[in-house]
Design an enzyme around this catalytic site. Structure first.
Site, mmCIF file in Angstrom:
data_model
loop_
_atom_site.group_PDB
_atom_site.id
_atom_site.type_symbol
_atom_site.label_atom_id
_atom_site.label_comp_id
_atom_site.label_asym_id
_atom_site.label_seq_id
_atom_site.Cartn_x
_atom_site.Cartn_y
_atom_site.Cartn_z
ATOM 1 N N GLU A 182 -7.324 6.468 7.109
ATOM 2 C CA GLU A 182 -7.017 6.671 5.449
ATOM 3 C C GLU A 182 -7.926 7.201 4.804
ATOM 4 O OE1 GLU A 182 -5.021 4.081 2.597
ATOM 5 O OE2 GLU A 182 -3.224 4.280 3.569
ATOM 6 N N HIS A 229 3.088 -10.945 -6.368
ATOM 7 C CA HIS A 229 1.771 -11.050 -5.481
ATOM 8 C C HIS A 229 1.299 -12.451 -6.215
ATOM 9 C CE1 HIS A 229 -2.580 -10.098 -5.034
ATOM 10 N NE2 HIS A 229 -2.044 -8.861 -4.326
ATOM 11 N N ARG A 274 -5.486 -4.134 -10.592
ATOM 12 C CA ARG A 274 -6.480 -4.588 -11.391
ATOM 13 C C ARG A 274 -6.259 -3.957 -12.868
ATOM 14 N NH1 ARG A 274 -9.179 -7.123 -7.483
ATOM 15 N NH2 ARG A 274 -10.775 -8.480 -8.139
ATOM 16 N N ASP A 279 -9.465 1.540 0.764
ATOM 17 C CA ASP A 279 -10.169 1.676 -0.198
ATOM 18 C C ASP A 279 -10.193 0.198 -0.871
ATOM 19 O OD1 ASP A 279 -7.670 0.886 -1.133
ATOM 20 O OD2 ASP A 279 -7.191 2.634 -2.176
ATOM 21 N N GLU A 300 -10.731 1.112 -6.637
ATOM 22 C CA GLU A 300 -10.165 1.810 -5.110
ATOM 23 C C GLU A 300 -10.836 3.154 -4.949
ATOM 24 O OE1 GLU A 300 -8.106 -0.039 -6.901
ATOM 25 O OE2 GLU A 300 -7.597 -1.943 -6.010
ATOM 26 N N HIS A 342 0.448 -5.191 -8.847
ATOM 27 C CA HIS A 342 -0.911 -5.948 -8.475
ATOM 28 C C HIS A 342 -2.066 -5.280 -9.106
ATOM 29 C CE1 HIS A 342 -1.139 -3.443 -5.068
ATOM 30 N NE2 HIS A 342 -2.466 -3.642 -5.089
HETATM 31 C C1 UD1 Z 1 -6.738 -6.123 -3.634
HETATM 32 C C2 UD1 Z 1 -7.436 -4.972 -3.168
HETATM 33 C C3 UD1 Z 1 -6.475 -3.760 -3.743
HETATM 34 C C4 UD1 Z 1 -5.153 -3.711 -2.797
HETATM 35 C C5 UD1 Z 1 -4.505 -5.272 -2.774
HETATM 36 C C6 UD1 Z 1 -3.511 -5.199 -2.022
HETATM 37 C C7 UD1 Z 1 -9.793 -4.865 -3.892
HETATM 38 C C8 UD1 Z 1 -10.732 -4.718 -5.042
HETATM 39 N N1 UD1 Z 1 -8.546 -4.927 -4.271
HETATM 40 O O1 UD1 Z 1 -6.348 -6.357 -4.793
HETATM 41 O O2 UD1 Z 1 -7.337 -2.525 -3.507
HETATM 42 O O3 UD1 Z 1 -4.326 -2.875 -3.344
HETATM 43 O O4 UD1 Z 1 -5.722 -6.163 -2.529
HETATM 44 O O5 UD1 Z 1 -2.577 -6.183 -2.445
HETATM 45 O O6 UD1 Z 1 -10.164 -4.718 -3.052
HETATM 46 N N2 UD1 Z 1 -4.564 -14.142 -3.723
HETATM 47 C C9 UD1 Z 1 -4.143 -15.439 -3.124
HETATM 48 N N3 UD1 Z 1 -3.639 -15.176 -1.961
HETATM 49 C C10 UD1 Z 1 -3.801 -14.116 -1.145
HETATM 50 C C11 UD1 Z 1 -4.136 -12.871 -1.708
HETATM 51 C C12 UD1 Z 1 -4.504 -13.052 -3.003
HETATM 52 O O7 UD1 Z 1 -4.200 -16.396 -3.778
HETATM 53 O O8 UD1 Z 1 -3.132 -13.925 -0.112
HETATM 54 C C13 UD1 Z 1 -5.016 -14.401 -5.231
HETATM 55 C C14 UD1 Z 1 -6.324 -14.984 -5.207
HETATM 56 O O9 UD1 Z 1 -6.487 -15.845 -6.360
HETATM 57 C C15 UD1 Z 1 -7.400 -13.821 -5.547
HETATM 58 C C16 UD1 Z 1 -6.458 -12.791 -6.288
HETATM 59 O O10 UD1 Z 1 -5.308 -12.948 -5.820
HETATM 60 O O11 UD1 Z 1 -8.550 -14.205 -6.246
HETATM 61 C C17 UD1 Z 1 -6.793 -11.515 -6.234
HETATM 62 O O12 UD1 Z 1 -7.017 -11.055 -5.023
HETATM 63 P P1 UD1 Z 1 -8.092 -9.698 -4.701
HETATM 64 O O13 UD1 Z 1 -8.216 -9.415 -3.189
HETATM 65 O O14 UD1 Z 1 -9.404 -10.039 -5.415
HETATM 66 O O15 UD1 Z 1 -7.351 -8.499 -5.497
HETATM 67 P P2 UD1 Z 1 -5.705 -7.780 -5.204
HETATM 68 O O16 UD1 Z 1 -5.387 -7.557 -6.678
HETATM 69 O O17 UD1 Z 1 -5.130 -8.828 -4.330
HETATM 70 N N1 UDP Z 2 4.410 -5.524 1.088
HETATM 71 C C1 UDP Z 2 5.058 -6.691 1.948
HETATM 72 N N2 UDP Z 2 5.482 -7.885 1.449
HETATM 73 C C2 UDP Z 2 5.585 -8.032 -0.109
HETATM 74 C C3 UDP Z 2 5.124 -6.521 -0.736
HETATM 75 C C4 UDP Z 2 4.455 -5.589 0.043
HETATM 76 O O1 UDP Z 2 4.895 -6.734 3.213
HETATM 77 O O2 UDP Z 2 6.126 -8.729 -0.455
HETATM 78 C C5 UDP Z 2 3.906 -4.635 2.024
HETATM 79 C C6 UDP Z 2 4.388 -2.896 1.663
HETATM 80 O O3 UDP Z 2 5.583 -2.807 2.558
HETATM 81 C C7 UDP Z 2 3.231 -2.282 2.027
HETATM 82 C C8 UDP Z 2 2.006 -3.164 1.604
HETATM 83 O O4 UDP Z 2 2.502 -4.457 1.665
HETATM 84 O O5 UDP Z 2 3.134 -1.670 3.397
HETATM 85 C C9 UDP Z 2 1.512 -2.934 0.304
HETATM 86 O O6 UDP Z 2 0.531 -3.814 -0.260
HETATM 87 P P1 UDP Z 2 0.045 -3.965 -1.539
HETATM 88 O O7 UDP Z 2 0.969 -3.235 -2.606
HETATM 89 O O8 UDP Z 2 -0.131 -5.256 -2.026
HETATM 90 O O9 UDP Z 2 -1.088 -3.095 -1.651
HETATM 91 P P2 UDP Z 2 -1.825 -1.287 -1.789
HETATM 92 O O10 UDP Z 2 -0.567 -0.673 -0.892
HETATM 93 O O11 UDP Z 2 -1.111 -0.913 -3.080
HETATM 94 O O12 UDP Z 2 -2.905 -1.306 -1.556
#
Ligand code: UD1
Ligand code: UDP
Length: 382
Positions: free
Chosen positions: A119, A243, A212, A97, A133, A210
């Protein structure tokens, strides 16, 4: 021989696609598997690629600090156009998603490449929760040709929306494939902070946030509740892998940084993370994937959200939907800390999400669809 392109971009997609990429690789005689990552996440994606030893054939490297949904969508869509034109796959696989998921499905559709949605079919029914999502998953479902629904409930959702039953396979969730391959009995952490935690004599709360829609006020309320709990119970310790999003980091640090018995640490590799989950007392999270993993390890989960697209564990009694209100989070946490009967009830292991064979079912379904295997897979019963 068929060519399958697997596309993903964030940590959870990578964790859940990794077992499937591995399984596709076991059928080299009939399937050529290519991997493209958008790298919507950078560090958190690379952690997973490294652990599962996956080297992408394409890496679009789209992540930017503070990226908007428009940034992710346009950068992924444009980049994947080129990948799809170069590879011309018979099938594109997307997962879940995220905005990468939706953009990849849309790019494939524009080029008339069939899409398989892993999924598929999870729904809250609320288009703004989780945001974006719920809509990403819905739109991907509309674009997809094959739907790999993890549970019978997910299948029912798709049927209700008019997806033909013959295009849906109930497979279980690949996250359970990843989990079962990773959790070990006597796990020793490499991280000294985790090794110093006394899991025998302290009750460890594992926390992640994490979403939004929780950024800002709701997250602050959650952390205020955590502060109250940790100050009230001297045997409670919090481990919180934070995160990478700065919008999360700043508030966490401000509200609970520096407190005794609160460990704010970097996102963990999947390996130590799920082994930490296995050792903890309780999980508090707004994560989707952790709602699927924790029940299988017999850990109660308080879900810090107002909706969930994963009702199976709520029905099984291992997950409670708490919301983000300070009083609600505090009350439900205290209930589990104070009432051993309630705790025991919630910590009975349940496996509504999978049996570790989801990837095998998905690959068999693909082979069957393309006339390379006589029988379709048996269904995951839930
Ligand atoms: C994204 C997904 C969400 C998922 C989540 C898992 C969308 C809209 N959101 O949300 O569905 O649940 O990932 O964690 O697709 N950043 C870093 N390094 C990283 C990752 C993120 O610096 O490795 C920071 C960056 O500043 C980035 C911000 O986090 O701009 C947000 O990342 P983004 O992928 O936009 O949103 P998530 O909240 O991570
Ligand atoms: N996870 C991980 N390291 C962490 C936190 C989460 O490997 O420090 C794993 C967790 O076991 C799960 C996945 O990341 O499999 C969940 O990711 P996240 O919560 O970022 O996204 P969501 O599932 O909400 O899309």
């Amino acid at each position: 021989m068929i060519k399958v392109l697997a596309v993903f971009g964030t940590r959870p997609e990578a964790i859940k696609m990794a077992p499937l990429v591995k399984e596709l690789g076991r059928h080299r005689d009939r399937i050529l598997c290519r991997v493209a990552v958008t790298a919507q996440h950078r560090e958190m994606l690379d952690q997973v690629l490294q652990l599962f030893d996956i080297t992408p054939d394409y890496d679009l490297d789209i992540m930017r600090p503070g990226q908007s949904l428009f940034d992710i969508t346009t950068r992924a869509l444009g980049g994947l156009k080129e990948v799809l034109l170069a590879e011309k796959p018979d099938l594109t696989l997307v997962h879940g998603d995220t905005t990468t998921t939706f953009a990849a499905a849309l790019a494939a559709y524009y080029l008339q490449v069939p899409v398989g949605h892993v999924e598929a079919g999870l729904r809250t029914g609320n288009r703004y929760s989780p945001f974006p999502e719920e809509m990403n998953r819905h739109l991907t479902g509309v674009l997809a040709d094959l739907h790999f629904a993890p549970t019978p409930k997910a299948r029912q959702n798709l049927i209700r929306e008019g997806v033909p039953g013959e295009n849906i396979y109930v497979t279980g969730n690949t996250v359970i494939d990843a989990l079962l391959a990773t959790v070990k009995k006597d796990y020793h952490f490499a991280d000294p902070v985790l090794n110093r935690v006394d899991f025998e004599n302290r009750r460890v709360l594992l926390v992640t946030t994490h979403r939004r829609e929780n950024l800002g006020g709701p997250m602050r309320d959650i952390y205020l509740a955590l502060r109250e709990v940790v100050e009230m119970y001297p045997d409670v310790e919090i481990v919180f892998p934070v995160h990478k999003n700065p919008a999360v980091r700043n508030v966490v640090a401000e509200v609970i940084g520096g407190l005794d018995r609160v460990h704010l640490i970097e996102p963990l590799d999947y390996d130590p993370f799920v082994n930490l989950m296995q050792k903890c007392f309780l999980v508090l999270t707004d994560s989707g994937g952790m709602q699927e993993e924790a029940p299988s390890l017999g850990k109660p989960v308080l879900v810090l959200r107002n909706t969930t697209e994963r009702p199976e564990a709520v029905d099984a009694g291992t997950v409670v939907l708490v919301g983000t209100g300070r009083e609600d989070v505090c009350r439900e946490t205290r209930k589990l800390l104070d009432d051993p009967v309630h705790y025991r009830k919630m910590s009975e292991a349940a496996n509504p999400y999978g049996d570790g064979r989801a990837s095998r079912r998905i690959v068999q379904a693909i082979l069957h669809r393309y006339g390379l295997e006589k029988d379709p897979p048996g269904e995951f019963a839930g």
